[in-house]
Scaffold this active site. Structure first.
Site, PDB file in Angstrom:
ATOM      1  N   ASP A   1      -0.436  12.310   5.589  1.00  0.00           N
ATOM      2  CA  ASP A   1       0.883  11.989   5.913  1.00  0.00           C
ATOM      3  C   ASP A   1       1.923  12.636   6.701  1.00  0.00           C
ATOM      4  OD1 ASP A   1       2.509   9.373   7.082  1.00  0.00           O
ATOM      5  OD2 ASP A   1       3.628   9.371   4.738  1.00  0.00           O
TER       6      ASP A   1
ATOM      7  N   GLU B   1       6.193  -5.362   9.521  1.00  0.00           N
ATOM      8  CA  GLU B   1       5.192  -4.536   7.797  1.00  0.00           C
ATOM      9  C   GLU B   1       6.110  -3.314   7.624  1.00  0.00           C
ATOM     10  OE1 GLU B   1       1.853  -4.928   8.504  1.00  0.00           O
ATOM     11  OE2 GLU B   1       1.479  -7.338   8.838  1.00  0.00           O
ATOM     12  N   PRO B   2       7.396  -3.434   7.192  1.00  0.00           N
ATOM     13  CA  PRO B   2       7.885  -2.281   6.739  1.00  0.00           C
ATOM     14  C   PRO B   2       7.599  -1.510   4.929  1.00  0.00           C
ATOM     15  CG  PRO B   2       9.428  -3.817   6.649  1.00  0.00           C
ATOM     16  CD  PRO B   2       8.800  -3.941   6.962  1.00  0.00           C
ATOM     17  N   GLY B   3       7.267  -0.261   5.366  1.00  0.00           N
ATOM     18  CA  GLY B   3       6.106   0.065   3.428  1.00  0.00           C
ATOM     19  C   GLY B   3       7.587   1.418   3.204  1.00  0.00           C
ATOM     20  N   ARG B   4       7.506   2.383   4.027  1.00  0.00           N
ATOM     21  CA  ARG B   4       7.980   3.846   4.006  1.00  0.00           C
ATOM     22  C   ARG B   4       9.334   3.538   3.858  1.00  0.00           C
ATOM     23  NH1 ARG B   4       6.020   8.236   5.901  1.00  0.00           N
ATOM     24  NH2 ARG B   4       3.873   7.587   6.992  1.00  0.00           N
TER      25      ARG B   4
ATOM     26  N   SER C   1       2.729   4.927  12.968  1.00  0.00           N
ATOM     27  CA  SER C   1       4.118   5.314  12.007  1.00  0.00           C
ATOM     28  C   SER C   1       4.601   7.021  12.743  1.00  0.00           C
ATOM     29  CB  SER C   1       3.310   5.690  10.465  1.00  0.00           C
ATOM     30  OG  SER C   1       3.813   4.418  10.220  1.00  0.00           O
TER      31      SER C   1
ATOM     32  N   GLY D   1       5.600   1.223  10.006  1.00  0.00           N
ATOM     33  CA  GLY D   1       5.730   2.311  10.217  1.00  0.00           C
ATOM     34  C   GLY D   1       7.630   3.239  10.564  1.00  0.00           C
TER      35      GLY D   1
ATOM     36  N   LYS E   1       0.737  -0.813  -0.187  1.00  0.00           N
ATOM     37  CA  LYS E   1      -0.450  -0.171   0.023  1.00  0.00           C
ATOM     38  C   LYS E   1       0.513   1.835  -0.789  1.00  0.00           C
ATOM     39  CE  LYS E   1      -0.196  -0.069   4.959  1.00  0.00           C
ATOM     40  NZ  LYS E   1      -0.234  -1.903   4.358  1.00  0.00           N
TER      41      LYS E   1
ATOM     42  N   ASP F   1      -8.844  23.569  -6.588  1.00  0.00           N
ATOM     43  CA  ASP F   1      -9.646  23.633  -5.431  1.00  0.00           C
ATOM     44  C   ASP F   1      -8.808  24.483  -4.400  1.00  0.00           C
ATOM     45  OD1 ASP F   1     -10.737  23.234  -2.370  1.00  0.00           O
ATOM     46  OD2 ASP F   1     -10.297  21.034  -2.712  1.00  0.00           O
TER      47      ASP F   1
ATOM     48  N   HIS G   1       0.669  -2.944  15.752  1.00  0.00           N
ATOM     49  CA  HIS G   1       1.457  -1.551  14.469  1.00  0.00           C
ATOM     50  C   HIS G   1       1.719  -0.788  15.799  1.00  0.00           C
ATOM     51  CE1 HIS G   1       2.738   0.752  11.875  1.00  0.00           C
ATOM     52  NE2 HIS G   1       2.877   0.293  10.630  1.00  0.00           N
TER      53      HIS G   1
END
Length: 440
Positions: free
Chosen positions: A343, A291-294, A217, A254, A86, A374, A214
């Site tokens: 974020d 579950e690292p993403g960033r 983050s 996170g 994600k 906008d 978790h």
């Protein structure tokens, strides 16, 4: 007894098309002869400018992902990363991580489909979402993706109907008060309810193999991991008393290594390792994953945007020093720069001009707007910059996390193209031709 295991006809006529948000170059550019990432950016900007309608784009540095992977295994040698799709679903990033041997944390049918299509095997995927549509559970079942999380009795009932042979991981809520992005208000069973949920899983004949959590983050306190691991140990003990033999601990994601978080990651790693060695020692037989993403992609992507318009606002017509220059760029908070709103864990944006800027060149109070109609689409306010011109390019580093994956179609502005690059020595050392299927 009725057999609730999934059957192939559940997905007859299922499309196998994989949808990725951003258009990506079909080939990886291999850097040799001393060429750098900056050389690639310069070349792309020249190409864009030559057509008279400059486009926004990313350059994805796959070597950065390798560097982060090596740092991970050095700091957390017992913890196998399952990359959070994600965070950034770019095909080249996923292929690179696949070549490095990571697993994948998927949160939907489409993410599972993407990971499988890019070379992941079913046993390398954890379906880490505790509120899953039944059709997505069935899809995971038919594709052999067995490992998935839960945090409620209703989820157990759905899984018992759609994937009775699943290998379940109970997600618990932990203290995330020291994090910039908190998740436990939405996900995770309380410690008080964990025993009851495990009993219900046993009544339904389901297999529970582990515990996940978790801490959120942008975590600023290492003690959060220490307490969460201790909480997980308690759930392991409860499960053991009920006859389960848990064998997996998932410590979530996170993590970051940008700015102050670089030192924090090293500190957190020491606390995590010490807690794991105490409560889940190597001879316990418990597999540790995260579950690292960033962490893997944040520094790999540089975004190049173009100044499409400008407007000068003067508060006092007799004083040029009171003027504010407003710039409009071809990306904004409804696109790659949604981190401004969504974020809090993203480090502060620090755009810089692609062209050279002299130290004596004056700076002006500036506002940077996105391209949509906008007024919420404001990227930066009251920043001091040299005067920009229509056609100038601004560069944003560290734009790999929650940028590509959060793009919307508001006003239907063009998406950024992604150009993946990698050093020649990395291409050869990891035999990436096997993963990517191209040579240049």
């Amino acid at each position: 007894m009725e057999d609730h295991r999934c059957q192939a006809p559940l997905i007859t006529n299922e499309s196998t098309t994989v949808h990725v948000l951003y258009p990506e170059s079909n080939k990886v550019e291999i850097l040799d002869d001393g060429r750098s990432i900056r050389d690639v950016i310069d070349s792309k900007i020249r190409e864009c400018s030559s057509v008279g309608d400059p486009e926004l784009f990313y350059v994805a540095n796959l070597d950065s992902i390798l560097e982060r992977y090596l740092q991970w295994v050095t700091n957390l040698p017992r913890v196998k990363p399952f990359y959070a799709v994600k965070c950034n679903n770019t095909a080249s990033a996923i292929r690179m991580l696949r070549a490095l041997g990571t697993g994948f944390d998927c949160a939907s049918k489409a993410e599972i489909q993407l990971a499988l299509s890019l070379g992941a095997t079913p046993d390398q995927i954890i379906y880490a979402h505790t509120t899953k549509p039944q059709s997505h559970i069935r899809y995971a079942c038919t594709r052999g993706v067995d490992m998935m999380t839960f945090d409620s009795e209703d989820e157990l009932l759905k899984i018992s109907l759609c994937h009775a042979e699943a290998k379940l991981v109970i997600r618990i809520a932990v203290d995330d008060s020291k994090s910039l992005v908190r998740l436990s208000s939405k996900f995770g069973a309380s410690l008080a309810s964990a025993g009851r949920l495990l009993e219900r899983a046993k009544e339904l004949g389901l297999q529970v193999i582990g515990v996940s959590f978790h801490v959120g983050s942008g975590c600023t306190g290492a003690e959060a991991f220490k307490q969460a691991i201790a909480d997980a140990r308690r759930v392991f003990d409860i499960a053991s008393s009920l006859g389960f033999q848990l064998r997996l601990l998932d410590i979530g994601g996170g993590f970051s290594e940008i700015g102050d978080f670089q030192q924090k990651f090293e500190k957190f790693s020491k606390v995590i390792n010490a807690s794991l060695d105490k409560l889940f020692p190597p001879d316990s037989g418990v597999e540790i994953i995260a579950e690292p993403g960033r962490y893997f992609v944040e520094s790999a992507f540089t975004l190049a945007v173009n100044v499409t318009a400008k407007r000068t606002v003067v508060d006092d017509e007799d004083s040029s020093s009171d003027r504010t220059i407003m710039y409009y760029i071809n990306d904004g908070v409804y696109g790659s720069l949604s981190c401004v709103i969504f974020d809090p864990a993203h480090c502060q944006l620090e755009p810089y001009l692609h062209r050279a800027v002299g130290s004596a060149e004056p700076r002006y109070q500036s506002v940077i707007w996105g391209p949509t109609c906008d007024c919420m689409d404001k990227v930066m306010e009251r920043c001091w910059m040299p005067e920009l011109h229509v056609g100038d390019f601004l560069l944003f580093d560290n734009m790999g996390a929650y940028s590509v994956s959060l793009f919307s179609n508001f006003n239907s502005f063009e998406k950024a193209h992604i150009f993946p690059v990698v050093a020649a020595k990395t291409w050869r050392a990891l035999n990436l031709a096997h993963s990517f299927g191209n040579t240049c």
